[in-house]
Scaffold this motif. Structure first.
Motif, short mmCIF file in Angstrom:
data_model
loop_
_atom_site.label_atom_id
_atom_site.label_comp_id
_atom_site.label_asym_id
_atom_site.label_seq_id
_atom_site.Cartn_x
_atom_site.Cartn_y
_atom_site.Cartn_z
N ARG A 34 16.88 15.33 -7.22
CA ARG A 34 15.68 14.51 -7.20
C ARG A 34 15.65 13.71 -5.91
N VAL A 35 14.43 13.45 -5.43
CA VAL A 35 14.24 12.67 -4.21
C VAL A 35 13.16 11.62 -4.45
N LEU A 36 13.28 10.52 -3.73
CA LEU A 36 12.26 9.49 -3.72
C LEU A 36 11.31 9.81 -2.57
N LEU A 37 10.02 9.94 -2.90
CA LEU A 37 9.00 10.16 -1.89
C LEU A 37 8.26 8.84 -1.71
N GLY B 181 12.89 24.18 -1.92
CA GLY B 181 12.78 22.86 -1.32
C GLY B 181 11.47 22.16 -1.60
N ARG B 182 10.71 22.68 -2.57
CA ARG B 182 9.43 22.07 -2.91
C ARG B 182 9.62 20.96 -3.93
N ALA B 183 8.93 19.84 -3.67
CA ALA B 183 8.94 18.69 -4.58
C ALA B 183 7.59 18.67 -5.30
N SER B 184 7.64 18.72 -6.61
CA SER B 184 6.39 18.83 -7.38
C SER B 184 5.70 17.48 -7.51
N GLU B 185 5.08 17.05 -6.42
CA GLU B 185 4.40 15.76 -6.39
C GLU B 185 3.15 15.90 -5.53
N ARG B 186 2.04 16.32 -6.14
CA ARG B 186 0.80 16.56 -5.39
C ARG B 186 0.03 15.27 -5.09
N VAL C 128 1.64 22.64 5.99
CA VAL C 128 1.44 22.28 4.59
C VAL C 128 1.16 23.59 3.85
N PRO C 129 1.92 23.87 2.80
CA PRO C 129 1.70 25.13 2.09
C PRO C 129 0.40 25.12 1.30
N GLY C 130 -0.05 26.30 0.90
CA GLY C 130 -1.30 26.44 0.16
C GLY C 130 -1.33 25.66 -1.13
N ASN C 131 -0.18 25.46 -1.75
CA ASN C 131 -0.13 24.72 -3.01
C ASN C 131 -0.03 23.21 -2.78
N THR C 132 0.00 22.78 -1.54
CA THR C 132 0.09 21.38 -1.11
C THR C 132 1.27 20.61 -1.69
N LEU C 133 2.29 21.29 -2.15
CA LEU C 133 3.50 20.59 -2.56
C LEU C 133 4.26 20.14 -1.31
N VAL C 134 4.99 19.06 -1.43
CA VAL C 134 5.85 18.64 -0.33
C VAL C 134 6.99 19.65 -0.26
N THR C 135 7.15 20.28 0.89
CA THR C 135 8.21 21.27 1.07
C THR C 135 9.14 20.79 2.18
N ILE C 136 10.38 20.50 1.81
CA ILE C 136 11.36 20.00 2.76
C ILE C 136 12.03 21.20 3.43
N PRO C 137 11.98 21.26 4.77
CA PRO C 137 12.60 22.40 5.47
C PRO C 137 14.09 22.54 5.14
N SER D 65 0.81 -1.22 0.00
CA SER D 65 0.00 0.00 0.00
C SER D 65 0.84 1.28 0.00
N MET D 66 2.16 1.15 0.03
CA MET D 66 3.03 2.33 -0.05
C MET D 66 2.87 2.93 -1.45
N VAL D 67 2.98 4.25 -1.53
CA VAL D 67 2.89 4.97 -2.80
C VAL D 67 4.20 5.71 -3.00
N TYR D 68 4.74 5.64 -4.22
CA TYR D 68 6.05 6.22 -4.49
C TYR D 68 5.98 7.28 -5.58
N GLY D 69 6.88 8.22 -5.46
CA GLY D 69 7.05 9.22 -6.50
C GLY D 69 8.48 9.73 -6.47
N ILE D 70 8.97 10.14 -7.61
CA ILE D 70 10.29 10.77 -7.68
C ILE D 70 10.05 12.19 -8.14
N ALA D 71 10.59 13.14 -7.40
CA ALA D 71 10.33 14.54 -7.70
C ALA D 71 11.64 15.32 -7.69
N THR D 72 11.62 16.44 -8.40
CA THR D 72 12.76 17.35 -8.46
C THR D 72 12.49 18.53 -7.53
N LEU D 73 13.49 18.89 -6.73
CA LEU D 73 13.35 20.02 -5.81
C LEU D 73 13.58 21.34 -6.52
#
Length: 158
Positions: free
Chosen positions: A121-124, A58-63, A98-107, A46-54
């Motif tokens: 790129r990061v694996l989410l 620090g935002r990863a474009s994976e909504r 969580v930001p208004g655009n709901t992107l994953v934002t890494i501190p 049930s894990m869900v994966y995505g690879i995104a570019t920061l």
């Protein structure tokens, strides 16, 4: 006032504005965030994966990931470092939102700790049932793949 006194005064003003001060009673009332047992995460597919570019912030474009986690703008998040993984989850005492655009934002502190820069790129890896997001660098992903394939090769030889 000489320059060094002026610099010290400015520094004190900045620090006092940014770093909160608490009385001993207030500090005792701040709840510590509970530790997360990564071994308890789902192993049923049930894990869900995505690879995104920061990007530069620090935002990863994976909504899809944030949607599946049920994260909504303004919710409090806790980020923690567990071994070589960044762990993010909703928590009422979390210091991040969580930001208004709901992107994953890494501190920034977590990005710095991992050596992440804009364009990396990061694996989410999301565990929606537990509401947990694991963030891995590509170097960590490389190590996981090599370790897995090494075990496969060793098992095939025995």
């Amino acid at each position: 006032m000489d320059d060094s006194s002026y610099d010290r005064t400015i520094a004190e003003l900045v620090i006092n504005a940014v770093v909160p001060t608490f009385s001993a009673d207030e500090a005792r009332n701040i709840a510590a965030l509970p530790l997360l047992d990564l071994g308890a995460l789902s192993r049923d597919g049930s894990m869900v994966y995505g690879i995104a570019t920061l990007d530069g912030g620090g935002r990863a474009s994976e909504r899809l990931i944030t949607r599946l986690l049920g994260w909504q703008p303004g919710q409090s998040l806790d980020f923690a470092r567990v071994a070589d993984v960044i762990v993010a989850r909703r928590h009422p005492s979390g210091a991040f939102r969580v930001p208004g655009n709901t992107l994953v934002t890494i501190p920034a502190a977590m990005r710095h700790w991992c050596g992440l820069s804009p364009g990396d790129r990061v694996l989410l890896a999301a565990a929606p049932e537990q509401g947990v997001l694991l963030i891995h660098t590509m170097a960590a992903l490389d190590r996981m793949v090599v370790r897995h394939n090494t075990e496969l090769a060793e098992n095939a030889q025995s």
